[in-house]
Design an enzyme around this catalytic site. Structure first.
Site, PDB file in Angstrom:
ATOM      1  N   TYR A  30      44.948  41.957  45.705  1.00 31.70           N
ATOM      2  CA  TYR A  30      44.500  40.573  45.540  1.00 31.70           C
ATOM      3  C   TYR A  30      45.750  39.708  45.382  1.00 31.70           C
ATOM      4  O   TYR A  30      46.834  40.107  45.782  1.00 31.70           O
ATOM      5  CB  TYR A  30      43.581  40.582  44.299  1.00 31.70           C
ATOM      6  CG  TYR A  30      42.767  39.348  44.070  1.00 31.70           C
ATOM      7  CD1 TYR A  30      42.074  38.747  45.108  1.00 31.70           C
ATOM      8  CD2 TYR A  30      42.683  38.788  42.795  1.00 31.70           C
ATOM      9  CE1 TYR A  30      41.310  37.612  44.881  1.00 31.70           C
ATOM     10  CE2 TYR A  30      41.918  37.662  42.561  1.00 31.70           C
ATOM     11  CZ  TYR A  30      41.237  37.072  43.615  1.00 31.70           C
ATOM     12  OH  TYR A  30      40.483  35.954  43.373  1.00 31.70           O
ATOM     13  N   ARG A  83      41.930  27.311  54.449  1.00 31.91           N
ATOM     14  CA  ARG A  83      42.759  26.966  53.280  1.00 31.91           C
ATOM     15  C   ARG A  83      42.959  28.230  52.454  1.00 31.91           C
ATOM     16  O   ARG A  83      42.392  28.395  51.393  1.00 31.91           O
ATOM     17  CB  ARG A  83      42.049  25.872  52.452  1.00 31.91           C
ATOM     18  CG  ARG A  83      42.923  25.217  51.410  1.00 31.91           C
ATOM     19  CD  ARG A  83      42.087  24.566  50.334  1.00 31.91           C
ATOM     20  NE  ARG A  83      41.195  25.512  49.677  1.00 31.91           N
ATOM     21  CZ  ARG A  83      41.535  26.280  48.655  1.00 31.91           C
ATOM     22  NH1 ARG A  83      42.746  26.232  48.163  1.00 31.91           N
ATOM     23  NH2 ARG A  83      40.667  27.112  48.102  1.00 31.91           N
ATOM     24  N   LYS A 101      38.550  40.616  48.324  1.00 30.50           N
ATOM     25  CA  LYS A 101      37.538  40.220  47.322  1.00 30.50           C
ATOM     26  C   LYS A 101      36.473  41.301  47.192  1.00 30.50           C
ATOM     27  O   LYS A 101      36.030  41.633  46.093  1.00 30.50           O
ATOM     28  CB  LYS A 101      36.836  38.921  47.756  1.00 30.50           C
ATOM     29  CG  LYS A 101      37.710  37.702  47.633  1.00 30.50           C
ATOM     30  CD  LYS A 101      37.500  37.009  46.309  1.00 30.50           C
ATOM     31  CE  LYS A 101      38.516  35.911  46.139  1.00 30.50           C
ATOM     32  NZ  LYS A 101      38.478  35.217  44.906  1.00 30.50           N
ATOM     33  N   GLU A 173      34.489  31.379  50.677  1.00 28.73           N
ATOM     34  CA  GLU A 173      35.847  31.643  50.182  1.00 28.73           C
ATOM     35  C   GLU A 173      36.887  30.910  51.023  1.00 28.73           C
ATOM     36  O   GLU A 173      36.899  31.045  52.248  1.00 28.73           O
ATOM     37  CB  GLU A 173      36.076  33.168  50.260  1.00 28.73           C
ATOM     38  CG  GLU A 173      37.195  33.671  49.422  1.00 28.73           C
ATOM     39  CD  GLU A 173      36.999  33.439  47.942  1.00 28.73           C
ATOM     40  OE1 GLU A 173      37.891  32.818  47.366  1.00 28.73           O
ATOM     41  OE2 GLU A 173      35.985  33.870  47.377  1.00 28.73           O
ATOM     42  N   ASP A 174      37.746  30.147  50.376  1.00 28.96           N
ATOM     43  CA  ASP A 174      38.898  29.513  51.042  1.00 28.96           C
ATOM     44  C   ASP A 174      38.539  28.658  52.260  1.00 28.96           C
ATOM     45  O   ASP A 174      39.194  28.717  53.298  1.00 28.96           O
ATOM     46  CB  ASP A 174      39.951  30.579  51.417  1.00 28.96           C
ATOM     47  CG  ASP A 174      40.656  31.102  50.158  1.00 28.96           C
ATOM     48  OD1 ASP A 174      40.385  30.562  49.075  1.00 28.96           O
ATOM     49  OD2 ASP A 174      41.475  32.025  50.249  1.00 28.96           O
ATOM     50  N   ASP A 196      33.560  30.603  45.278  1.00 30.38           N
ATOM     51  CA  ASP A 196      34.468  31.127  44.257  1.00 30.38           C
ATOM     52  C   ASP A 196      35.550  30.115  43.890  1.00 30.38           C
ATOM     53  O   ASP A 196      35.970  30.024  42.756  1.00 30.38           O
ATOM     54  CB  ASP A 196      35.102  32.430  44.753  1.00 30.38           C
ATOM     55  CG  ASP A 196      35.817  33.163  43.630  1.00 30.38           C
ATOM     56  OD1 ASP A 196      35.310  33.144  42.495  1.00 30.38           O
ATOM     57  OD2 ASP A 196      36.877  33.733  43.871  1.00 30.38           O
ATOM     58  N   ASP A 197      36.002  29.319  44.875  1.00 24.87           N
ATOM     59  CA  ASP A 197      37.081  28.355  44.608  1.00 24.87           C
ATOM     60  C   ASP A 197      36.594  27.223  43.703  1.00 24.87           C
ATOM     61  O   ASP A 197      37.336  26.719  42.876  1.00 24.87           O
ATOM     62  CB  ASP A 197      37.618  27.769  45.919  1.00 24.87           C
ATOM     63  CG  ASP A 197      38.021  28.874  46.885  1.00 24.87           C
ATOM     64  OD1 ASP A 197      38.942  29.630  46.544  1.00 24.87           O
ATOM     65  OD2 ASP A 197      37.407  29.013  47.950  1.00 24.87           O
ATOM     66  N   ASN A 338      47.861  29.573  43.202  1.00 16.67           N
ATOM     67  CA  ASN A 338      48.296  30.861  43.766  1.00 16.67           C
ATOM     68  C   ASN A 338      48.934  30.641  45.115  1.00 16.67           C
ATOM     69  O   ASN A 338      48.650  29.647  45.764  1.00 16.67           O
ATOM     70  CB  ASN A 338      47.071  31.766  43.956  1.00 16.67           C
ATOM     71  CG  ASN A 338      46.583  32.332  42.649  1.00 16.67           C
ATOM     72  OD1 ASN A 338      47.362  32.687  41.794  1.00 16.67           O
ATOM     73  ND2 ASN A 338      45.268  32.392  42.479  1.00 16.67           N
TER      74      ASN A 338
END
Length: 482
Positions: A30, A83, A101, A173-174, A196-197, A338
């Site tokens: 991760y 992203r 993930k 995600e992203d 999740d973001d 991150n």
């Protein structure tokens, strides 16, 4: 690469290794290493992991899903690669994120590997470097936007429900800001979806803030929050904090938002800027004269909690940290971006510039820091604390919708697991080595909330939800031979 090959060759051994050495291997599977893996994904590509759905498959998405060999899927993690972490548009190479993930869903949350499906929606990329890279694995075209993009995602969500039923969890995600908020609000009433973001980050940060109150004192409503970064993570965290204060004080959320201030690339978000703001920033435009930069905002707002979710490294400068420390005995500083290179400040900077008074946690891992003869252990505000347990809770209760109260329940469970011993070291999160127990506890709390809200379908409700969660978890066990 070695771990990926092990996962291909011997799945059980891969998960056994990951579970037994979670603190050491988590930064490899991760963040931060997964970011580098995505950047080099085309060059290190061996075998496909997960399912690619491109614009070329429009109108046939259901057929493509049916090509996946597993029939029962419980959790899907999907990205369009626009992203990736703080690294930007990596197009199809973003597949490393859903794969990583879902490895954590299994290792930390105990969801069976065969029930996990990583998906990348390929609509092109605007990353020139990748478009010219001979090893790029995706469509060589600029990103498609607008109606064609929306139709493809609409078709994907419809096909997922048709193929796997009402109870499959789809984790976004992203995605870039404009799509992330759009997709969440569009599908949250008709599908079991989770971003999740926006939501996972919010839940793990809220847990850290609730736990930190034991160290910095006062109740949540007495603190002032200042964010650097007003994207998915920043506004998501801010909204969940406002919701928690509202629940605790019975004050409407419109009022509790006023304790929270956000700074974006143009300065402090204030009422006079409201007309030019994106819709998700508008609730945070409070009455105040314009302030251009973070340092001036810190001096004007005098926050007790400083949170970085900007994706820009080294923005919590010496002056900023000193300013926050000048009017707080114990400032709470969370540098969440991150990977490590994008972190707003390092652990060492936070402890040194605050003269060892800061309570600090970051998104990526940092080593312990010695200052004035005392060793400080920085906490990691890692989404891995929340989403595997959260997903397990939804799966074991057969939930059909995600409700904000479930996020609050997950945060409370996590904050409640920080021991006195952890607090003594300045930690506001429990150690990751106990992560499976933590996930079971979070799953039980989330499932309990699903039953209370009437969105759980797995009946009757189990007597002891923690025991039930533990009994449902996949374990890569090996027999002991004499």
């Amino acid at each position: 690469m070695a771990l990926t090959e092990l996962q291909e060759r011997n799945e059980r051994l891969f998960y056994k290794l990951l579970i037994d050495n979670v603190e050491e291997l988590l930064p490899i599977v991760y963040t931060p290493t997964v970011g580098e893996a995505c950047q080099k994904f085309g060059s290190i590509f061996r075998r496909p992991q997960g399912l690619y759905i491109s614009l070329k498959e429009k109108g046939k998405v259901l057929e493509v899903l049916k090509n996946w060999p597993e029939r029962t899927v419980q959790v899907i993690v999907v990205t369009d690669g626009e992203r990736i972490l703080g690294l930007g548009d990596l197009g199809c190479q973003g597949m490393g994120i859903p794969v990583g993930k879902l490895a954590l869903y299994t290792a930390l949350g105990g969801v069976r590997p065969s029930a996990c499906l990583p998906v990348t929606i390929d609509v092109g990329t605007n990353n020139e470097q990748l478009l010219e890279d001979e090893f790029y694995i995706g469509l060589r075209q600029k990103r498609t936007r607008g109606k064609e993009y929306e139709d493809l995602l609409q078709e994907f969500m419809r096909a997922v429900k048709q193929n796997y039923g009402e109870k499959v969890l789809v984790q976004f995600e992203d995605f870039a800001n404009h799509n992330a908020f759009e997709l969440l609000s569009k599908f949250r009433t008709s599908h079991l979806v989770f971003n999740d973001d926006i939501q996972g980050t919010a839940s793990v940060v809220l847990a850290g803030v609730v736990a930190a109150l034991k160290l910095i004192g006062g109740s949540m409503s007495e603190h002032r929050f200042l964010f650097l970064g007003a994207g998915e993570a920043g506004t998501g965290i801010a909204e969940l904090i406002a919701l928690e204060i509202s629940k605790k004080t019975k004050v409407p959320v419109e009022e509790t938002r006023k304790k929270i201030w956000l700074v974006d690339s143009k300065g402090l978000i204030v009422r006079s800027r409201k007309d030019s703001l994106q819709h998700f920033k508008q609730p945070w435009a409070h009455e105040h004269e314009p302030v251009k930069d973070l340092l001036d905002a810190v001096k004007a707002i005098k926050p007790t909690v400083l949170i970085g979710s900007s994706g820009v490294g080294r923005t919590f400068t010496k002056e900023v940290i000193e300013a926050v420390s000048s009017f707080n005995e114990k400032p709470l500083i969370l540098a969440l971006s991150n990977p490590t290179s994008q972190s707003e400040c390092t652990a060492e900077e936070a402890y040194t510039y605050s003269e060892g008074r800061a309570i600090f946690a970051s998104g990526s891992p940092f080593d312990p820091v010695e200052y004035n003869g005392k060793v400080f252990i920085p906490g990691q505000s890692n989404n891995a604390y929340i989403f595997p347990g959260f997903g397990l809770g939804l799966v074991i209760s057969g939930a059909i919708r995600v409700h904000d109260d479930m996020l609050l329940a997950a945060s409370e469970a996590l904050a409640g697991l920080v021991s006195e011993e952890n607090f003594a070291q300045g930690l506001i999160y429990p150690p990751l080595s106990n992560i499976r127990k933590i996930s079971a506890q979070i799953a039980a709390n989330v499932a309990a909330k699903a039953y209370d809200l009437g969105v759980a379908t797995r009946l009757p409700r189990p007597e002891n939800l923690v025991k039930y969660a533990e009994s449902c978890m996949y374990s890569p066990t090996y027999r002991n031979y004499r």
